[in-house]
Scaffold this motif. Structure first.
Motif, mmCIF file in Angstrom:
data_model
loop_
_atom_site.group_PDB
_atom_site.id
_atom_site.type_symbol
_atom_site.label_atom_id
_atom_site.label_comp_id
_atom_site.label_asym_id
_atom_site.label_seq_id
_atom_site.Cartn_x
_atom_site.Cartn_y
_atom_site.Cartn_z
ATOM 1 N N LEU A 283 0.826 -1.209 0.000
ATOM 2 C CA LEU A 283 0.000 0.000 0.000
ATOM 3 C C LEU A 283 0.868 1.270 0.000
ATOM 4 O O LEU A 283 1.948 1.287 0.593
ATOM 5 C CB LEU A 283 -0.902 0.023 1.232
ATOM 6 C CG LEU A 283 -1.922 -1.137 1.323
ATOM 7 C CD1 LEU A 283 -2.635 -1.100 2.668
ATOM 8 C CD2 LEU A 283 -2.940 -1.047 0.187
ATOM 9 N N ALA A 284 0.368 2.303 -0.665
ATOM 10 C CA ALA A 284 1.052 3.599 -0.708
ATOM 11 C C ALA A 284 0.182 4.598 0.043
ATOM 12 O O ALA A 284 -1.016 4.701 -0.215
ATOM 13 C CB ALA A 284 1.231 4.031 -2.152
ATOM 14 N N ILE A 285 0.786 5.315 0.969
ATOM 15 C CA ILE A 285 0.024 6.277 1.773
ATOM 16 C C ILE A 285 -0.077 7.610 1.028
ATOM 17 O O ILE A 285 0.871 8.025 0.370
ATOM 18 C CB ILE A 285 0.695 6.436 3.148
ATOM 19 C CG1 ILE A 285 0.613 5.082 3.856
ATOM 20 C CG2 ILE A 285 0.049 7.526 3.977
ATOM 21 C CD1 ILE A 285 1.208 5.041 5.211
ATOM 22 N N TYR A 286 -1.221 8.238 1.141
ATOM 23 C CA TYR A 286 -1.388 9.522 0.450
ATOM 24 C C TYR A 286 -2.103 10.534 1.333
ATOM 25 O O TYR A 286 -2.653 10.187 2.374
ATOM 26 C CB TYR A 286 -2.155 9.337 -0.866
ATOM 27 C CG TYR A 286 -3.585 8.864 -0.725
ATOM 28 C CD1 TYR A 286 -3.918 7.537 -0.901
ATOM 29 C CD2 TYR A 286 -4.604 9.762 -0.410
ATOM 30 C CE1 TYR A 286 -5.229 7.098 -0.773
ATOM 31 C CE2 TYR A 286 -5.919 9.332 -0.277
ATOM 32 C CZ TYR A 286 -6.218 8.002 -0.458
ATOM 33 O OH TYR A 286 -7.515 7.571 -0.323
ATOM 34 N N THR A 287 -2.114 11.770 0.875
ATOM 35 C CA THR A 287 -2.943 12.805 1.500
ATOM 36 C C THR A 287 -3.716 13.486 0.387
ATOM 37 O O THR A 287 -3.247 13.594 -0.740
ATOM 38 C CB THR A 287 -2.112 13.847 2.284
ATOM 39 O OG1 THR A 287 -3.008 14.791 2.874
ATOM 40 C CG2 THR A 287 -1.136 14.602 1.409
ATOM 41 N N ASN A 288 -4.896 13.925 0.748
ATOM 42 C CA ASN A 288 -5.749 14.516 -0.268
ATOM 43 C C ASN A 288 -6.723 15.433 0.443
ATOM 44 O O ASN A 288 -7.851 15.061 0.688
ATOM 45 C CB ASN A 288 -6.508 13.373 -0.973
ATOM 46 C CG ASN A 288 -7.212 13.868 -2.192
ATOM 47 O OD1 ASN A 288 -7.087 15.033 -2.547
ATOM 48 N ND2 ASN A 288 -7.948 12.995 -2.833
#
Ligand code: F6P
Length: 318
Positions: A283-288
């Motif tokens: 999994l790749a962590i993101y912010t949005n």
């Protein structure tokens, strides 16, 4: 059996990487895991340069630029045999979970390792802001502040000398650092891969600025587009501005991380361990989250009763 988690930083370093390392190690220990640091990115995995980390090993680094673990680029990691050495080294130590911090090359390496049985979580750490899944990468805003500070200084001297300043900003193939700094510094012209580059049009725009009576012109050019010294020389010849080029270069990669990058890094580091705790990987962590919107003014004046979720992060980071 106790869970063992390793962390590495890979590719071009970015301010805030240390803050992630700290968050990963401290949160891992908070949940009773063993934490390991891998030196020099994937190279350290292959060379078995992996050390156990304690909470004090990540003290005094939250505010430091660079990465205490070191970083590198390892093109050979694309080869399965090379990755197998890394997997064997992790297996020997009983480490089955890995947090990788970096850009797209780091992500590719992490994805491949995940397919080989290691639970990998990827965290976006690069000044380029070129990871599609996340609105912002860790390090981007600090690098942006550095670029803004430098361009503001160039503006001072450009104004004094009635000059056209051509400034090259980093970002690999992504124009975000350029367009954001261009807007923040009031640049007349921004040239990136996304805008395309037409030399004659740029010169016409400089001439138009001259017609408008502007005392100086700032052109931000993303790296890998054109030779900024040659562009400046041509503007010098074809307009009445003297023109100079400045390449900002690697100063954009260093420095103490901004408030935004420290908080983003801390939150992402905690999230990575919480995912690994659930045995999740790949999994790749993101912010949005930085949307602009509007509401009735009366709505805006209501009492603010929501408590930020940041309170829940604090115990894991200490
Ligand atoms: O990815 C970060 C970055 O600084 C890019 O902006 C730049 O193109 C590249 O790294 C430079 O890489 P190196 O450190 O290998 O010279």
């Amino acid at each position: 059996m106790m869970k063992k988690v390793a962390v590495l930083t890979s590719g071009g370093d970015a301010p805030g990487m240390n803050a992630v390392i700290r968050a990963v190690v401290r949160t891992a220990l908070h949940y009773g895991f063993e934490a390991y640091g891998v030196h020099n990115g994937y190279k350290g995995l292959v060379e078995n340069d992996i050390v156990k980390m304690d909470r004090n090993d990540v003290g005094q680094i939250l505010n430091r630029g660079g990465t205490i673990l070191g970083s590198s680029r390892l093109p050979e990691f694309k080869q399965k045999e090379v990755r197998q050495i890394a997997v064997d080294n992790l297996n020997k130590l009983g480490i089955d979970a890995l947090v990788v911090i970096g850009g797209d090359g780091t992500y590719r390496g992490g994805m491949d390792l995940n397919k080989m049985g290691i639970n990998v979580i990827a965290i976006p750490g690069t000044i380029d802001n070129d990871i599609a899944s996340t609105e912002y990468t860790i390090g981007f805003f600090t690098a942006l502040d550095t670029a803004i500070d430098a361009i503001d200084k160039l503006r001072d001297t450009s104004f004094s000398h009635r000059r056209c300043t051509v400034v090259e900003v980093m970002g690999r193939d992504c124009g975000d650092l350029s367009i954001y700094s261009g807007i923040a510094c009031g640049a007349e012209i921004v040239v990136t891969k996304e805008t395309g580059f037409n030399k004659d049009q740029v010169i016409k725009k400089v001439q138009a600025a001259e017609q408008m009576g502007k005392r100086h012109v700032i052109i931000v050019v993303a790296e890998n587009i054109t030779d900024v010294s040659k562009l400046a020389a041509e503007i010098d010849k074809k307009t009445n501005y003297t023109s100079r080029a400045t390449v900002l270069g690697y100063i954009q990669r260093g420095g103490t991380p901004s408030s935004f990058d420290r908080i983003l890094a801390s939150k992402m580091g905690v999230r990575a361990i919480e995912l690994l705790r659930q045995n999740k990987g790949g999994l790749a962590i993101y912010t949005n989250s930085m949307e602009i919107g509007e509401c009735e003014i009366s709505e805006a004046l209501k009492a603010k009763d929501e408590i930020t979720d940041l309170y829940s992060y604090l115990p894991k980071l200490n």
